[in-house]
Design a protein around this motif. Structure first.
Motif, PDB file in Angstrom:
ATOM      1  N   SER A  30      41.644  22.313  21.449  1.00 34.54           N
ATOM      2  CA  SER A  30      42.631  23.165  21.972  1.00 34.54           C
ATOM      3  C   SER A  30      42.318  24.638  21.667  1.00 34.54           C
ATOM      4  CB  SER A  30      44.173  23.249  21.327  1.00 34.54           C
ATOM      5  OG  SER A  30      44.059  22.887  19.867  1.00 34.54           O
ATOM      6  N   VAL A  31      41.483  24.873  20.560  1.00 32.20           N
ATOM      7  CA  VAL A  31      40.845  26.335  20.231  1.00 32.20           C
ATOM      8  C   VAL A  31      39.621  26.402  20.358  1.00 32.20           C
ATOM      9  CG1 VAL A  31      42.893  26.736  18.743  1.00 32.20           C
ATOM     10  CG2 VAL A  31      40.920  25.545  17.886  1.00 32.20           C
ATOM     11  N   LYS A  45      46.546  23.370  31.247  1.00 32.22           N
ATOM     12  CA  LYS A  45      46.099  23.427  29.859  1.00 32.22           C
ATOM     13  C   LYS A  45      44.649  23.507  29.626  1.00 32.22           C
ATOM     14  CE  LYS A  45      50.144  20.599  28.927  1.00 32.22           C
ATOM     15  NZ  LYS A  45      50.614  19.258  28.101  1.00 32.22           N
ATOM     16  N   LYS A  46      44.120  23.998  28.615  1.00 34.02           N
ATOM     17  CA  LYS A  46      42.673  24.348  28.449  1.00 34.02           C
ATOM     18  C   LYS A  46      42.295  23.353  27.463  1.00 34.02           C
ATOM     19  CE  LYS A  46      42.930  29.211  29.892  1.00 34.02           C
ATOM     20  NZ  LYS A  46      42.543  30.762  29.415  1.00 34.02           N
ATOM     21  N   LEU A  47      40.872  22.953  27.733  1.00 37.39           N
ATOM     22  CA  LEU A  47      40.273  22.219  26.863  1.00 37.39           C
ATOM     23  C   LEU A  47      38.812  23.049  26.581  1.00 37.39           C
ATOM     24  CD1 LEU A  47      40.993  18.674  28.057  1.00 37.39           C
ATOM     25  CD2 LEU A  47      41.898  19.686  25.990  1.00 37.39           C
ATOM     26  N   ALA A 100      38.360  24.403  36.504  1.00 38.73           N
ATOM     27  CA  ALA A 100      39.712  23.633  36.892  1.00 38.73           C
ATOM     28  C   ALA A 100      39.394  22.435  37.606  1.00 38.73           C
ATOM     29  CB  ALA A 100      40.406  24.703  37.791  1.00 38.73           C
ATOM     30  N   LEU A 101      40.160  21.340  36.906  1.00 39.82           N
ATOM     31  CA  LEU A 101      40.013  19.957  37.368  1.00 39.82           C
ATOM     32  C   LEU A 101      41.240  19.595  37.984  1.00 39.82           C
ATOM     33  CD1 LEU A 101      38.013  18.481  34.204  1.00 39.82           C
ATOM     34  CD2 LEU A 101      37.106  19.190  36.529  1.00 39.82           C
ATOM     35  N   GLU A 102      41.025  19.126  39.301  1.00 44.12           N
ATOM     36  CA  GLU A 102      42.488  18.557  39.971  1.00 44.12           C
ATOM     37  C   GLU A 102      42.287  16.980  39.869  1.00 44.12           C
ATOM     38  OE1 GLU A 102      44.705  20.321  40.891  1.00 44.12           O
ATOM     39  OE2 GLU A 102      43.597  22.442  40.550  1.00 44.12           O
ATOM     40  N   GLY A 103      43.499  16.314  40.060  1.00 42.44           N
ATOM     41  CA  GLY A 103      43.513  14.942  40.078  1.00 42.44           C
ATOM     42  C   GLY A 103      43.086  14.006  38.898  1.00 42.44           C
ATOM     43  N   VAL A 104      43.272  14.864  37.702  1.00 44.95           N
ATOM     44  CA  VAL A 104      43.037  13.944  36.372  1.00 44.95           C
ATOM     45  C   VAL A 104      44.351  14.650  35.551  1.00 44.95           C
ATOM     46  CG1 VAL A 104      40.601  13.844  36.524  1.00 44.95           C
ATOM     47  CG2 VAL A 104      41.631  15.894  35.545  1.00 44.95           C
ATOM     48  N   GLU A 105      44.522  13.681  34.668  1.00 42.63           N
ATOM     49  CA  GLU A 105      45.561  14.019  33.473  1.00 42.63           C
ATOM     50  C   GLU A 105      44.853  14.506  32.252  1.00 42.63           C
ATOM     51  OE1 GLU A 105      48.048  10.817  32.866  1.00 42.63           O
ATOM     52  OE2 GLU A 105      48.416  10.462  35.287  1.00 42.63           O
TER      53      GLU A 105
END
Length: 246
Positions: A30-31, A45-47, A100-105
């Protein structure tokens, strides 16, 4: 007279930053750390991760990462003047790329990262359901074997479990579950679960038919062996009845 500590020069390293941890001691991603140069954006949200790590461990992401790099390089060339380009560059922690990733949680991706990054969280029955789709979609070999081991221990065998293995591209699990399924169910019974059965691809439907045929053939062999063993007894009983009739 005490001296004030010297102010850090601009651009001077601030030293390593400690990543945020969860209650089990695994990173939350997260950081940013000093070496993270890629940001995965999932559900807004960012990873914070490492591009090279993702390229090696997740071949299914390489096309997107390469496309992102090409886009950044193209933009950088367009802006090339006497001033440095403002676009993020691959490998530069000061200006990390964002994917950016779509379709994933978010929780699924974060759990997957915990299992990939040292001290690598183990794959268990508690988290395998979060991982399997990503293992198949991103072609994560490092986690494939661990997921297979966990899923093969699940009881009972179900079409839902076969579908899960199919989505994760776990061929060994598909073979194992298909074999167990037809030992207790006819193909007709399985086809009554219409929604799940129709989601199976041709390969897995074929597995079910093949294993059912092999199972029935094996049962027939057992019946024939039993009949062979019983035949002498029926002959003796017939002979005894014939003697009694005399």
């Amino acid at each position: 007279m005490s001296k004030k500590p010297a102010a850090k020069k601009e651009g001077q390293s601030k030293g390593p930053s400690a990543p945020a941890k969860d209650d089990q001691g695994y990173s939350n991603f997260s950081v940013p750390e000093d070496t993270t140069n890629l940001i995965l954006v999932v559900e807004n949200k960012k990873l914070y991760v490492h591009r090279d790590m993702m390229m090696v461990e997740c071949p299914g992401l390489r096309e997107k990462l390469n496309a992102l790099q090409e886009q950044d390089e193209s933009t950088g060339n367009e802006n090339s003047t006497n001033t440095p380009p403002q676009t993020p560059r691959g490998g530069d922690p000061q200006r990390p790329q964002e994917l950016a990733l779509e379709g994933v949680e978010y929780e699924n991706v974060k759990e997957m990262l915990k299992c990939l990054y040292p001290p690598r969280k183990p794959v268990t029955d508690e988290n395998v359901d979060l991982l399997t789709w990503l293992v198949g979609e991103w072609d994560i070999d490092r986690l494939r074997g661990d997921c297979e081991g966990v899923l093969m221990k699940r009881e009972p065998a179900t079409l839902a479990l076969l579908l899960q293995a199919q989505q994760a591209k776990l061929d060994d699990v598909c073979e194992f579950v298909a074999k167990k399924l037809v030992e207790d169910n006819s193909i007709g019974d399985l086809k009554k679960q219409e929604e799940q059965f129709e989601q199976l691809d041709f390969s897995n439907q074929s597995r079910l038919y093949r294993h059912r045929i092999l199972f029935l053939e094996d049962e027939q062999v057992k019946l024939d062996d039993t009949a062979t063993l019983l035949y002498p007894l029926t002959k003796i009983a017939t002979d005894l009845n014939h003697v009694d009739g005399l």
